[in-house]
Design a protein around this motif. Structure first.
Motif, PDB file in Angstrom:
ATOM      1  N   PHE A 119      16.502  38.320 -35.685  1.00 52.64           N
ATOM      2  CA  PHE A 119      16.169  39.386 -34.991  1.00 52.64           C
ATOM      3  C   PHE A 119      15.960  40.547 -36.215  1.00 52.64           C
ATOM      4  CE2 PHE A 119      20.840  37.360 -33.953  1.00 52.64           C
ATOM      5  CZ  PHE A 119      21.021  39.039 -35.681  1.00 52.64           C
ATOM      6  N   SER A 120      15.713  41.715 -35.938  1.00 53.62           N
ATOM      7  CA  SER A 120      15.880  42.763 -36.689  1.00 53.62           C
ATOM      8  C   SER A 120      16.953  43.484 -37.047  1.00 53.62           C
ATOM      9  CB  SER A 120      14.610  43.393 -36.296  1.00 53.62           C
ATOM     10  OG  SER A 120      14.617  45.033 -35.246  1.00 53.62           O
ATOM     11  N   GLY A 121      17.381  43.932 -36.463  1.00 52.87           N
ATOM     12  CA  GLY A 121      18.613  44.124 -36.527  1.00 52.87           C
ATOM     13  C   GLY A 121      18.233  45.906 -36.517  1.00 52.87           C
ATOM     14  N   VAL A 122      19.841  46.663 -36.235  1.00 47.56           N
ATOM     15  CA  VAL A 122      19.495  48.183 -35.325  1.00 47.56           C
ATOM     16  C   VAL A 122      18.993  48.660 -36.621  1.00 47.56           C
ATOM     17  CG1 VAL A 122      20.944  49.508 -34.877  1.00 47.56           C
ATOM     18  CG2 VAL A 122      21.391  47.324 -34.007  1.00 47.56           C
ATOM     19  N   ARG A 123      18.503  49.656 -36.790  1.00 50.40           N
ATOM     20  CA  ARG A 123      18.130  50.815 -37.967  1.00 50.40           C
ATOM     21  C   ARG A 123      18.971  51.686 -37.770  1.00 50.40           C
ATOM     22  NH1 ARG A 123      15.339  55.923 -37.502  1.00 50.40           N
ATOM     23  NH2 ARG A 123      14.992  55.182 -35.710  1.00 50.40           N
ATOM     24  N   SER A 124      19.303  52.046 -39.655  1.00 48.69           N
ATOM     25  CA  SER A 124      20.073  52.212 -40.244  1.00 48.69           C
ATOM     26  C   SER A 124      20.081  54.073 -39.505  1.00 48.69           C
ATOM     27  CB  SER A 124      21.149  52.329 -40.863  1.00 48.69           C
ATOM     28  OG  SER A 124      21.843  53.738 -41.586  1.00 48.69           O
ATOM     29  N   ALA A 132      12.134  51.108 -42.069  1.00 45.93           N
ATOM     30  CA  ALA A 132      12.544  50.478 -41.956  1.00 45.93           C
ATOM     31  C   ALA A 132      10.959  48.699 -40.996  1.00 45.93           C
ATOM     32  CB  ALA A 132      13.394  50.501 -39.721  1.00 45.93           C
ATOM     33  N   TRP A 133      10.102  49.269 -40.271  1.00 45.86           N
ATOM     34  CA  TRP A 133       9.544  48.164 -39.861  1.00 45.86           C
ATOM     35  C   TRP A 133       8.696  47.490 -41.820  1.00 45.86           C
ATOM     36  CZ3 TRP A 133       8.227  46.000 -35.926  1.00 45.86           C
ATOM     37  CH2 TRP A 133       8.630  46.715 -35.098  1.00 45.86           C
ATOM     38  N   ASP A 134       8.502  48.735 -42.626  1.00 46.79           N
ATOM     39  CA  ASP A 134       8.524  48.285 -43.760  1.00 46.79           C
ATOM     40  C   ASP A 134       9.043  47.738 -44.723  1.00 46.79           C
ATOM     41  OD1 ASP A 134       5.723  49.626 -43.875  1.00 46.79           O
ATOM     42  OD2 ASP A 134       6.337  51.021 -44.743  1.00 46.79           O
ATOM     43  N   LEU A 135      10.443  47.743 -44.414  1.00 49.35           N
ATOM     44  CA  LEU A 135      11.995  46.998 -44.568  1.00 49.35           C
ATOM     45  C   LEU A 135      11.692  45.361 -44.049  1.00 49.35           C
ATOM     46  CD1 LEU A 135      14.597  49.635 -45.282  1.00 49.35           C
ATOM     47  CD2 LEU A 135      12.557  48.624 -47.149  1.00 49.35           C
ATOM     48  N   LEU A 136      11.297  45.094 -43.119  1.00 47.14           N
ATOM     49  CA  LEU A 136      11.326  44.146 -41.950  1.00 47.14           C
ATOM     50  C   LEU A 136      10.458  43.291 -42.243  1.00 47.14           C
ATOM     51  CD1 LEU A 136      12.216  42.278 -39.866  1.00 47.14           C
ATOM     52  CD2 LEU A 136      11.261  43.808 -37.796  1.00 47.14           C
ATOM     53  N   LEU A 167       8.271  43.037 -25.946  1.00 47.75           N
ATOM     54  CA  LEU A 167       7.063  42.748 -27.053  1.00 47.75           C
ATOM     55  C   LEU A 167       6.094  43.264 -27.431  1.00 47.75           C
ATOM     56  CD1 LEU A 167       7.143  40.803 -22.793  1.00 47.75           C
ATOM     57  CD2 LEU A 167       7.588  40.109 -25.572  1.00 47.75           C
ATOM     58  N   ALA A 168       6.219  44.518 -27.841  1.00 44.22           N
ATOM     59  CA  ALA A 168       5.158  45.368 -27.947  1.00 44.22           C
ATOM     60  C   ALA A 168       5.417  45.436 -29.667  1.00 44.22           C
ATOM     61  CB  ALA A 168       5.122  46.774 -27.401  1.00 44.22           C
ATOM     62  N   GLY A 169       6.841  45.944 -30.225  1.00 40.35           N
ATOM     63  CA  GLY A 169       7.756  45.777 -30.769  1.00 40.35           C
ATOM     64  C   GLY A 169       6.760  44.146 -31.991  1.00 40.35           C
ATOM     65  N   PHE A 170       7.487  43.443 -30.966  1.00 37.18           N
ATOM     66  CA  PHE A 170       6.643  42.008 -31.688  1.00 37.18           C
ATOM     67  C   PHE A 170       5.707  41.987 -32.304  1.00 37.18           C
ATOM     68  CE2 PHE A 170       4.848  37.818 -30.624  1.00 37.18           C
ATOM     69  CZ  PHE A 170       4.830  37.212 -31.600  1.00 37.18           C
ATOM     70  N   HIS A 171       4.866  43.140 -31.533  1.00 34.08           N
ATOM     71  CA  HIS A 171       2.830  42.999 -31.831  1.00 34.08           C
ATOM     72  C   HIS A 171       2.588  43.552 -32.766  1.00 34.08           C
ATOM     73  CE1 HIS A 171       1.916  39.995 -28.867  1.00 34.08           C
ATOM     74  NE2 HIS A 171       2.586  40.331 -27.744  1.00 34.08           N
ATOM     75  N   ARG A 172       3.669  44.490 -32.797  1.00 33.66           N
ATOM     76  CA  ARG A 172       3.381  45.032 -34.088  1.00 33.66           C
ATOM     77  C   ARG A 172       3.572  44.970 -35.368  1.00 33.66           C
ATOM     78  NH1 ARG A 172       6.033  51.341 -35.237  1.00 33.66           N
ATOM     79  NH2 ARG A 172       5.886  51.488 -36.960  1.00 33.66           N
ATOM     80  N   LEU A 173       5.326  43.775 -35.310  1.00 30.62           N
ATOM     81  CA  LEU A 173       5.412  43.287 -36.597  1.00 30.62           C
ATOM     82  C   LEU A 173       3.679  42.209 -37.131  1.00 30.62           C
ATOM     83  CD1 LEU A 173       7.272  42.552 -38.506  1.00 30.62           C
ATOM     84  CD2 LEU A 173       8.267  40.783 -37.060  1.00 30.62           C
ATOM     85  N   ARG A 174       3.860  41.210 -36.063  1.00 26.46           N
ATOM     86  CA  ARG A 174       2.747  40.609 -35.890  1.00 26.46           C
ATOM     87  C   ARG A 174       1.783  40.753 -36.488  1.00 26.46           C
ATOM     88  NH1 ARG A 174      -0.864  39.335 -32.592  1.00 26.46           N
ATOM     89  NH2 ARG A 174      -0.993  37.055 -33.703  1.00 26.46           N
ATOM     90  N   ALA A 175       1.287  42.622 -36.149  1.00 23.63           N
ATOM     91  CA  ALA A 175      -0.243  42.623 -36.620  1.00 23.63           C
ATOM     92  C   ALA A 175      -0.242  42.935 -38.407  1.00 23.63           C
ATOM     93  CB  ALA A 175      -0.546  44.164 -36.221  1.00 23.63           C
ATOM     94  N   GLN A 176       1.342  44.072 -38.558  1.00 22.43           N
ATOM     95  CA  GLN A 176       2.289  44.165 -39.856  1.00 22.43           C
ATOM     96  C   GLN A 176       1.893  43.060 -40.582  1.00 22.43           C
ATOM     97  OE1 GLN A 176       5.624  46.337 -39.897  1.00 22.43           O
ATOM     98  NE2 GLN A 176       6.181  45.557 -42.054  1.00 22.43           N
TER      99      GLN A 176
END
Length: 297
Positions: A119-124, A132-136, A167-176
């Motif tokens: 999992f990603s974890g909670v954003r500080s 945070a998305w870049d770090l992930l 699920l929207a976040g998952f697809h954002r990460l996939r594209a990234q």
């Protein structure tokens, strides 16, 4: 039917692992969601390879499949739950989580696991959302490299309250990450009930091409509380029919991490509940599409 049932060891923490695995096999489970943690399989303890080999033999003897789960609360930090994360402000913390996940991939390969959950974890509060998305993405790079070498998919879970929570976040990460073929999805059915805009059965259908691991429990809308099956609001016949129709061949693991005090009883009642639900499904509902093996394009 294509559905293969498992139970999570994070709901059996009051048992020795050998006893937990034996109980699950006796109850007829197809496999286990094995959380790497100090009480069962400590990823930081000595002689890890030898311990993994012994557990692999035990799983094989019992005929149990396995998914490696990495949601142990305090395995890396004894004071902070699920810390450090992949999006930790401090690079040392991110590196520790990445190293842990790389170890999990190696363990999964040695166990013959069908996926590694994360999992990603909670954003500080000191980290912007874009950062945070870049770090992930950066933190997952070495993990995906390890997954590619091992041939074991990574299955990231949208978790309520985390950066990647839908699920929207998952697809954002996939594209990234350029639609990396080893980046798949852990779909938690309760989380779908809790916060996704679509009903859980529709979430299953929408997520089918990327399913690499499934967790199941009951839950109520807007309340992130894992409940025993039948005590929440989920339409299980619809969910199970949708899941069967995908042809997903991994494990569907009962996820009750706060119920270890009643683990053996709930493992039994969960199996009875799911068997009854599956038996009642129309046979025509099953139309496998081999989504488990589908490319994540």
């Amino acid at each position: 039917m294509s559905i293969r049932l498992g139970y999570g060891t994070n709901g059996l923490t009051d048992l020795r692992l050998d006893d937990a695995l034996g109980i699950l096999a006796e109850l007829g489970y197809d496999g286990v969601g094995l959380t790497l943690d100090h009480m069962h399989l400590d990823p930081l303890g000595p002689h890890l390879a030898a311990r993994v080999a012994r557990i692999a033999g035990r799983l094989d003897a019992l005929g149990l499949s396995v998914t490696v789960e990495t949601g142990a609360r305090y395995v890396l930090d004894p004071r902070r739950k699920h810390a450090p994360t992949l999006i930790e402000p401090e690079p040392e913390g991110r590196a520790a989580r990445t190293e842990f996940l790389v170890t999990a991939v190696r363990v999964a390969a040695d166990l013959g696991a069908h996926a590694v959950h994360c999992f990603s974890g909670v954003r500080s509060v000191v980290t912007s959302e874009d950062t945070a998305w870049d770090l992930l993405g950066d933190s997952l790079g070495p993990v995906l490299d390890a997954a590619e070498r091992a041939g074991v998919p990574l299955a990231i879970e949208p978790e309520p309250g985390h950066l990647l929570d839908s699920l929207a976040g998952f697809h954002r990460l996939r594209a990234q990450l350029g639609h990396h073929p080893l980046l798949g999805l852990t779909l938690d059915i309760g989380h779908c009930q809790c916060l996704e805009p679509l009903p859980p059965a529709d979430c299953v259908s929408a997520a089918a091409p990327w399913l690499r691991h499934v967790q199941i429990e009951d839950m109520r809308r807007g309340v992130h509380e894992h409940l025993p099956l039948g005590e929440g609001e989920i339409d299980f016949p619809a969910v199970l029919a949708a899941l069967d129709a995908t042809g997903y061949q991994g494990l569907t693991v009962v996820e009750l991490p706060r119920h270890s005090h009643a683990g053996p009883r709930l493992a039994r009642s969960s199996m009875e509940f799911l068997r009854a639900q599956l038996t009642a499904l129309p046979r025509a509902a099953s139309s496998p599409t081999a989504a488990f093996a589908a490319p994540s394009a």
